[in-house]
Design a protein around this motif. Sequence first.
Motif: not given
Length: 154
Positions: A103, A106-107, A109-111, A113-114
Amino acid sequence: MNPSLFRHGINLWPPFLFAGIHLRELSRDYRYARVELRMRPWNRNYVGTHFGGSLFAMTDPFWMLLAMHSLGRDYIVWDKAGSIEFVKPGRGTVHADFRLEESMLEELRQAAANGDKVLRWFETDVVDSGGDVVARVRKQLYVRLKPRHRSAAD
């Protein structure tokens, strides 16, 4: 890098070897590490307890190393900041456990991503053989997706 080879290498690294710091366990997926600090005459402070610098050093690289290996080569991962709170005198062998949950990854990676930089704090307790907390360490990581891996729209 093979975790077993990495563990042996870091245990021979002079700053750890001579400070009494030992990477006791490193999981195959780089998601868990246990580090020990053994009491030695050269890592005691004036009053005979663990030198605070050694307590901090035993925790210093591990959040970064676990995140770096777990996220992979597409990400830049650096230590950004750190702090330590001394809770009680440390004596004997003390240890710190680092567990990087999916988790958390994933947090990150998402944060990231841009292409934005991500700053996230991680906490670790240094514990003595009786299970008492000797010190609380906080480390802040800087994580960013490398430019060549960002989408063209960003």
